[in-house]
Each structure stands twice: as C-alpha cells, then as structure tokens.
Scaffold this active site. Structure first.
Site, PDB file in Angstrom:
ATOM      1  N   ASP A  91       0.070   6.123  -1.225  1.00  0.00           N
ATOM      2  CA  ASP A  91      -1.177   6.827  -0.956  1.00  0.00           C
ATOM      3  C   ASP A  91      -0.885   7.794   0.174  1.00  0.00           C
ATOM      4  O   ASP A  91      -0.104   7.476   1.083  1.00  0.00           O
ATOM      5  CB  ASP A  91      -2.310   5.869  -0.571  1.00  0.00           C
ATOM      6  CG  ASP A  91      -3.661   6.580  -0.665  1.00  0.00           C
ATOM      7  OD1 ASP A  91      -3.847   7.393  -1.599  1.00  0.00           O
ATOM      8  OD2 ASP A  91      -4.527   6.355   0.177  1.00  0.00           O
ATOM      9  N   ARG A 150       6.241  11.989   2.123  1.00  0.00           N
ATOM     10  CA  ARG A 150       6.559  11.087   1.013  1.00  0.00           C
ATOM     11  C   ARG A 150       8.065  10.802   0.969  1.00  0.00           C
ATOM     12  O   ARG A 150       8.494   9.681   0.748  1.00  0.00           O
ATOM     13  CB  ARG A 150       6.109  11.719  -0.309  1.00  0.00           C
ATOM     14  CG  ARG A 150       6.015  10.732  -1.452  1.00  0.00           C
ATOM     15  CD  ARG A 150       5.250  11.269  -2.649  1.00  0.00           C
ATOM     16  NE  ARG A 150       4.813  12.632  -2.502  1.00  0.00           N
ATOM     17  CZ  ARG A 150       3.598  12.999  -2.064  1.00  0.00           C
ATOM     18  NH1 ARG A 150       2.701  12.125  -1.794  1.00  0.00           N
ATOM     19  NH2 ARG A 150       3.283  14.277  -1.924  1.00  0.00           N
TER      20      ARG A 150
HETATM   21  P1  IMP Z   1      -2.413  11.039  -3.493  1.00  0.00           P
HETATM   22  O1  IMP Z   1      -1.759  10.160  -2.506  1.00  0.00           O
HETATM   23  O2  IMP Z   1      -1.466  11.541  -4.536  1.00  0.00           O
HETATM   24  O3  IMP Z   1      -3.690  10.482  -4.033  1.00  0.00           O
HETATM   25  O4  IMP Z   1      -2.804  12.384  -2.700  1.00  0.00           O
HETATM   26  C1  IMP Z   1      -3.980  12.505  -1.985  1.00  0.00           C
HETATM   27  C2  IMP Z   1      -4.276  13.937  -1.651  1.00  0.00           C
HETATM   28  O5  IMP Z   1      -3.677  14.266  -0.398  1.00  0.00           O
HETATM   29  C3  IMP Z   1      -3.752  14.982  -2.634  1.00  0.00           C
HETATM   30  O6  IMP Z   1      -4.649  15.209  -3.683  1.00  0.00           O
HETATM   31  C4  IMP Z   1      -3.643  16.201  -1.736  1.00  0.00           C
HETATM   32  O7  IMP Z   1      -4.891  16.807  -1.579  1.00  0.00           O
HETATM   33  C5  IMP Z   1      -3.222  15.593  -0.408  1.00  0.00           C
HETATM   34  N1  IMP Z   1      -1.746  15.559  -0.300  1.00  0.00           N
HETATM   35  C6  IMP Z   1      -0.953  14.471  -0.283  1.00  0.00           C
HETATM   36  N2  IMP Z   1       0.344  14.819  -0.178  1.00  0.00           N
HETATM   37  C7  IMP Z   1       0.336  16.170  -0.139  1.00  0.00           C
HETATM   38  C8  IMP Z   1       1.397  17.138  -0.047  1.00  0.00           C
HETATM   39  O8  IMP Z   1       2.593  16.846  -0.010  1.00  0.00           O
HETATM   40  N3  IMP Z   1       0.995  18.424  -0.039  1.00  0.00           N
HETATM   41  C9  IMP Z   1      -0.300  18.818  -0.102  1.00  0.00           C
HETATM   42  N4  IMP Z   1      -1.308  17.972  -0.203  1.00  0.00           N
HETATM   43  C10 IMP Z   1      -0.999  16.646  -0.212  1.00  0.00           C
END
Ligand code: IMP
Length: 211
Positions: free
Chosen positions: A74, A190
């Site tokens: 997450d 990440r």
């Molecule tokens: P999830 O962890 O994939 O659910 O990401 C959550 C949200 O955080 C994404 O939809 C983006 O809006 C933002 N986000 C997370 N990692 C990144 C990144 O590496 N670049 C830009 N936005 C990010």
C-alpha cells in the site's frame, strides 16, 4: 515442494517489478492464483487508516483465500502542508473514481499560495507478507520505503502515474514523471520496500523447503 507466492495486486507494472526482483520464485497474480484454485477473489476493501494496516489486510485476505503466502503493498503521498493528506486516500483524493488528473488538480488547488519551502512531501510504501495457513500464522513480515520530494506548482513530465508529474525529486532536479522507468524503479519508495523485503522473503520461503 515449493509453494507459489501470490502478489495481491491487479497492477501489471507492480507484478513485473516483483518478478524481476525475485528470479527463480514463482510469483502469481491474484487472478492467476484464483484461477489455479478455481475461485474468484474480489477486490479487498482498503479501509485501514495506515498504509501498514491496508497492506497487512490485503496480504492476509489473499493468503487466507488462496492458501498460499501472499505479498501486498500500500502506498501514497503525504504532504506536510496538508497534515499528511492525502495519505491512505491518495488513490481516491478527488473522489472514488476520479483518476490521476483530478487528483493532481485537487492537490494543486489545496496547495495554492503555499510557498516552495513549505511544499515538502513524501511517497511512502509498505509491503506485507502473510502466510495465514503456513508457519507465519497470524504474524506478518513488513518493510517500508520512503521517497522525499517537493511538490511543484505545475505538472512536469509524461512518464509514471499518479502524482508523479508534481513530485520533484530534488537530488536529480526532475519529477518522477521525468525520470526514466529504470531510475524511478531504482529509487522509489516501492523499490526500497521491495529491496528490503527480498532477503526476508527468500529466507522465509527457503526455511519452508528445509522443514
Ligand atoms: P496503491 O498503493 O497502488 O493503492 O496507490 C495509492 C495511490 O498513491 C496511487 O493511486 C497514487 O495516487 C499514489 N501513488 C503511490 N505510489 C505512487 C508513485 O510512485 N507515483 C505517483 N503516485 C503514487
């Protein structure tokens, strides 16, 4: 016999990254794992109030449903001038199905008039490994990654996704959307969390082979 590892994501880019990091390990997507055991796996509801809580919840649910060890992540953006928002709501900051463009527009509006020195922000990522029906039981293994940056007043660059075009990485003077996939893939929040979990994951999977 070794058990496959399931990555609790439906994002193909994240799956590619994890497979590159773990050559020799069988990594299944959620849909591949569901197909293998002849079931369907619904989207896990991310209703925890921390990245860690959501990652653990996703990993546990997918591990429980598949019977395999499962890894979940997450992530999101924390903005200092907004007291850490959008945080766990990063994906749906401008509304449930709003998308990246609307999220960036809302963020720019929220930061209107905030000077450069107070536009500091960070991307955070938490990875969690669960193996509910294996030796881990109710325990989980988690790792974290953080990328510090500054939010610009306009979008720059066309690569990446999410808030990347607004997120300036000061050490390189470029936004995450201007960096090549390889560079972002090396230094992102990440990437850091994935590098940190790799030895722990390999040790855990290896230990099961020796039992
Ligand atoms: P999830 O962890 O994939 O659910 O990401 C959550 C949200 O955080 C994404 O939809 C983006 O809006 C933002 N986000 C997370 N990692 C990144 C990144 O590496 N670049 C830009 N936005 C990010």
């Amino acid at each position: 016999m070794s058990r496959p590892l399931v990555f609790a994501t439906r994002n193909p880019g994240k799956l590619v990254e994890l497979r590159q990091l773990l050559p020799g390990i069988e990594v299944l997507s959620v849909d591949e794992a569901a197909h293998l055991i002849g079931t369907r796996i619904a989207e896990v509801i991310e209703d925890a109030d921390t990245f860690e809580g959501n990652a653990i919840k996703k990993a546990r649910e997918v591990s429980e449903l598949t019977g395999f060890p499962a890894l979940a992540d997450d992530s999101g953006l924390e903005v200092d001038a907004l007291d850490g928002a959008p945080g766990v709501y990063s994906a749906r900051y401008a509304g449930e199905h709003a998308g990246d463009a609307a999220n960036n527009t809302k963020l720019l509006a929220a930061l209107a008039g905030v000077p450069a020195e107070r536009r500091t922000a960070r991307f955070r990522c938490v990875l969690a490994l669960a193996d509910v029906r294996g030796p881990l039981g109710r325990e989980t293994i988690t790792t974290h990654g953080v990328a510090e940056g500054v939010l610009l007043e306009e979008l720059r660059g066309t690569g990446g996704f999410g808030y990347d075009p607004l997120f300036l990485f000061p050490a390189l003077g470029q936004t995450f959307a201007e960096l090549g996939v390889g560079t972002k893939g090396d230094l992102s929040h990440r990437a850091q969390a994935m590098r940190a979990i790799r030895p722990k994951l390999l040790a855990y999977l290896q230990q099961q082979l020796e039992v």
